[in-house]
Design a protein around this motif. Structure first.
Motif, short mmCIF file in Angstrom:
data_model
loop_
_atom_site.label_atom_id
_atom_site.label_comp_id
_atom_site.label_asym_id
_atom_site.label_seq_id
_atom_site.Cartn_x
_atom_site.Cartn_y
_atom_site.Cartn_z
N ARG A 261 40.41 -66.49 -40.70
CA ARG A 261 41.79 -66.32 -41.15
C ARG A 261 41.86 -65.08 -42.04
O ARG A 261 40.83 -64.56 -42.46
CB ARG A 261 42.25 -67.55 -41.93
N ARG B 226 40.48 -76.50 -28.12
CA ARG B 226 41.47 -75.46 -27.94
C ARG B 226 42.13 -75.67 -26.59
O ARG B 226 41.46 -75.70 -25.56
CB ARG B 226 40.79 -74.08 -27.99
N LYS C 209 48.86 -70.44 -31.31
CA LYS C 209 47.61 -70.74 -32.02
C LYS C 209 46.80 -71.87 -31.39
O LYS C 209 45.59 -71.93 -31.59
CB LYS C 209 47.87 -71.01 -33.49
N ARG D 55 44.57 -63.59 -24.87
CA ARG D 55 44.79 -62.45 -25.76
C ARG D 55 45.20 -61.21 -25.00
O ARG D 55 46.01 -60.41 -25.48
CB ARG D 55 43.51 -62.15 -26.54
N ASP E 171 47.60 -67.28 -38.96
CA ASP E 171 46.84 -67.72 -37.79
C ASP E 171 45.33 -67.68 -38.01
O ASP E 171 44.83 -66.96 -38.86
CB ASP E 171 47.20 -66.84 -36.59
N GLY E 172 44.63 -68.48 -37.22
CA GLY E 172 43.17 -68.49 -37.25
C GLY E 172 42.61 -68.35 -35.85
O GLY E 172 43.24 -68.77 -34.88
N VAL E 173 41.44 -67.75 -35.76
CA VAL E 173 40.77 -67.59 -34.46
C VAL E 173 39.33 -68.07 -34.60
O VAL E 173 38.59 -67.61 -35.47
CB VAL E 173 40.78 -66.13 -33.99
N THR E 174 38.94 -68.99 -33.74
CA THR E 174 37.57 -69.48 -33.73
C THR E 174 36.74 -68.55 -32.83
O THR E 174 37.14 -68.25 -31.71
CB THR E 174 37.53 -70.92 -33.21
N PHE F 157 43.60 -70.71 -29.68
CA PHE F 157 42.56 -69.91 -30.35
C PHE F 157 41.89 -70.58 -31.54
O PHE F 157 40.80 -70.20 -31.93
CB PHE F 157 43.18 -68.60 -30.85
N ASP F 158 42.58 -71.55 -32.13
CA ASP F 158 42.14 -72.07 -33.42
C ASP F 158 41.62 -73.50 -33.24
O ASP F 158 42.40 -74.43 -33.03
CB ASP F 158 43.33 -72.03 -34.38
N ALA F 159 40.30 -73.66 -33.31
CA ALA F 159 39.67 -74.96 -33.06
C ALA F 159 39.99 -75.95 -34.16
O ALA F 159 39.69 -77.15 -34.02
CB ALA F 159 38.16 -74.80 -32.91
N THR G 168 36.01 -70.18 -37.87
CA THR G 168 37.42 -69.86 -37.63
C THR G 168 37.86 -68.86 -38.69
O THR G 168 37.84 -69.15 -39.89
CB THR G 168 38.28 -71.13 -37.68
N MET H 172 40.20 -67.50 -23.88
CA MET H 172 40.75 -66.79 -25.05
C MET H 172 40.91 -65.30 -24.75
O MET H 172 41.91 -64.69 -25.14
CB MET H 172 39.88 -67.02 -26.27
N TYR I 38 40.52 -59.03 -29.32
CA TYR I 38 41.23 -59.26 -30.58
C TYR I 38 42.70 -59.49 -30.28
O TYR I 38 43.23 -58.92 -29.33
CB TYR I 38 41.07 -58.05 -31.51
#
Lengths: 343, 343, 343
Positions: free
Chosen positions: C286, B242, B229, B222, C208-211, B232-234, C284, B218, C39
């Motif tokens: 958002r 991911r 997505k 990034r 979008d979402g980030v875990t 990054f998004d589990a 995660t 990740m 990020y």
């Protein structure tokens, strides 16, 4: 012909041999930022150009241990790829600060060999030097490792064991040119305790703990271009664990020692060190220090303290060895070093 | 009006369209340090300013694959946000090294479209160019992706399939200005094997393996400002996994290939590539290479080798496809590239 | 004498006290690269020197939130080591951009104290200032924290509660010298929406979402030299969880808000903020935004928008509080800030 490096085996070393290690490395503010992201490093001299200039240096150097790791990492493919164990360090001295823009390379001279009685492995002693782009030695230390033999029938070499004093004499330590702690700013440094406040025998509990993650120790170890597969390949050990590079524990413990030793700014000598037990992801590392010795230096306002830095993952603070004289199972590191401090 | 970018769908592309991708990026020593922390990268030309100067360059450039990832990352919001699959690469050439301080941006020209027979998606071919702040093209490649349609009733466009040679002609490769391997230092580079030592058909097992962590892939993805997505998004996939950016596997495999190809310093051409199977956190990535071709160049001491780089997570080294002609399930990557090597 | 810092307790603070925080920090391209790795930050002004110059600045500054975290991190050992809770922020203003090479330090003035009725803790209000090496204030904000008493018998101080307007007046915001959005490049910035396109009351789902992973939030928090042990030591809480630094959630949410607010380039004011619920590894994140206000500025082409940025880990977009007026359990952050945008 196989083109991959299988590393040297015990019978490939002979006293007097000099190895020029590969892959020189230019360091920048990137290495410094990563060092601060990977360790809770807060010594002001390594964090602020302004603070460093207030101490007579041209800018903030790369952390002394980062310089050590870069120099050490280059030796791995030639010295410890087939090592069974990293046995010890001695006679380490930091001779020149490393600044962003400097390019480091390493050489090692074999100064001792001793085949083990089992005939399957032996101990190799090397003196490693780190050099900058001006061919100045920035770091110099001895380490010895146990290395496997490739061919068990290879004859044992004549045993040579170098004389290695247990401590670098304080008078042999090199103080960076221009260093001056006369106007040292204790407030910005973070603690009021000066050289005179520390007593020989005093022990300091550094209080904080850090739980270690796989991603962090691998990023750190790769940053130093240390390629020993035990650190990266979860299929390498039967238990599926990745062994954490001993230098990661050294840096973690040193960074934790800020709390109580914020003014032990620069590391100038490495007297010895043992990686007492292995460290794995999930372990929570804590540290304590014992003041072993003190000396004055010729530089204005600069004293030097000899410190034993112990990292541990379980057990109690200030505990080191059991009744049998062996390290307790929770002890990770026993490091003996010299650091410069304002008098 | 919704202000968020939903990405382009198949019917939004037409041949001849040029897309100026957003978010230019200035690179520094920070990107270089992170590249070395994220991958076991050790090619000397990308590690040391001094080594690079010894090869006729003004300084050590950003790793060629890092430059690729930066250029590629910018295309994701415009090209592959609604992509079902990244189908292939062709005709890639690195035209100028990227140095710290350079600012990169990307453009893509649509050079082909073909609606799938199911009417639900189609294939889009784009030629992407990376530009520096002097409006010089630093990188140029074709990629094609399968993209969903937003409106299934949108009429199918006229099919245009670009002619894409399977290999960049060696004579079309661009050698960086000033590059000179006449005084190449094989010791500092890490291996003695020169261009003449590699034979067409030769296969090299790069031996080492790296187990991949979520935090690492990740951070890498990034860093290249790639925002797809799935990485990054589990919660995005039903299985909670991911998907690792294919470029992460490329960089990992290329870095592992140092062991056996330490002198394949600079990547100058990308002939093709397939992400054969998905990679997930916990996989241990290994790599092997097959030498596909060799050529000389006009630059002093500089030869070029065409290499097939295969990354795999299970199965055996040197295995690629099954009897059905399909990639074996453990194969992650099949990459075909040109690299410069001292003759 | 114990040499480790145990932090200040409630009775150690008094109104008018000024604390010079330790460990100044020089930032470089390394901090910038790490910010982009940690990020999904894509605001063009913080990614490209060329884009920043096109907006009248000398180069791309360090992300405003990175500057905030550096300044904030220095206050932790003196202000919040014994804090029970970080209660709020007010009156925050960014006064000067921070550039690579700048050295930051922090000071805090105690502007309010109020013992809690239980006699065990109290609220401390501080105005913190971040300074660069030219002794210019780069950032100024008020925060208040609940701090434990060391000695429950210590007398309660006279209650002083500072007057803290809920919003920084738009006229009091400081626009960076030279900033000019007259020739703003919306294509390179990534979205066409300008100041005039946003309406007060408008809400934006950032999609979008980030875990979040342990290694990432620890690296981020360490990078800012924030040493609060709850973030690093898995043995510190009974549940074995490491509490994620609230600033990590702020930066993650702000970076996610690029999708819909790509042109809300520079943060110039912090009106308030609440860390509504704790965030842990595996969550995660958002985000959504509500446009709270708008104003013009004297700078060419530059408008300002007041935005409520909400981060959440469960529940639905645009939900904030329950019928009881309390934050819903899935809400992580409610931040109120001013950002500059091309008119």
């Amino acid at each position: 012909m196989a083109k991959t490096n299988t590393g040297r085996f015990f019978e490939d070393y002979s006293v007097g041999q000099v190895i020029d290690h590969a892959v020189p490395r230019t360091v920048s503010g990137g290495e410094r930022a990563l060092y601060h992201a990977l360790y809770p490093a807060r010594h002001a001299l390594y964090s602020s150009d302004e603070f460093a200039r207030g101490c007579g240096l041209p800018a903030s150097p790369l952390d002394d241990l980062a310089a050590f790791h870069v120099v050490f990492g280059k030796t791995v493919p030639d010295v410890s790829l087939n090592a069974v164990a990293n046995l010890g360090y001695a006679q380490g001295r930091w001779l020149k600060p490393v600044y962003p823009g400097d390019t480091l390379r390493s050489t090692s001279e074999v100064i001792g060999v001793k085949q083990n009685s089992n005939g399957k492995s032996g101990v190799v002693y090397v003196r490693t030097r780190g050099w900058n782009q001006r061919d100045e030695v920035v770091l110099d230390y001895v380490r010895w490792v146990m290395v496997r033999k490739r061919d068990l029938d290879a004859p044992a070499p004549e045993t040579v064991i170098p004389e290695l004093p247990k401590v670098v004499d304080a008078g042999d330590l090199v103080i960076p040119e221009g260093l001056d702690f006369s106007n040292y700013d204790f407030t910005l440094a973070g603690e009021p305790h000066r050289w005179g406040d520390y007593e020989i025998g005093e022990k300091i509990d550094h209080v904080d703990g850090v739980t270690i993650e796989e991603a962090e120790h691998m990023m750190a170890t790769r940053l130093w271009q240390n390629t020993a597969k035990v650190h990266f390949d979860a299929t390498n050990r039967e238990d599926g664990k990745r062994l954490i590079y001993g230098g990661h524990v050294i840096s973690m413990a040193r960074a934790l020692s800020f709390n109580g030793l914020a003014n032990a700014q620069m590391i100038v000598g490495l007297n010895g060190g043992a990686h007492a037990n292995p460290c794995f992801s999930g372990d929570t590392v804590r540290a304590w220090t014992e003041v072993l010795d003190k000396a004055e230096t010729a530089a204005p306002g600069v004293g030097v303290v000899r410190l034993r830095l112990v990292a541990y993952k379980s057990g109690n603070v200030f505990e080191l060895k059991g009744e049998d004289g062996k390290y307790l199972p929770g002890v990770l590191l026993d490091l003996d070093y010299w650091a410069l401090m304002p008098i």
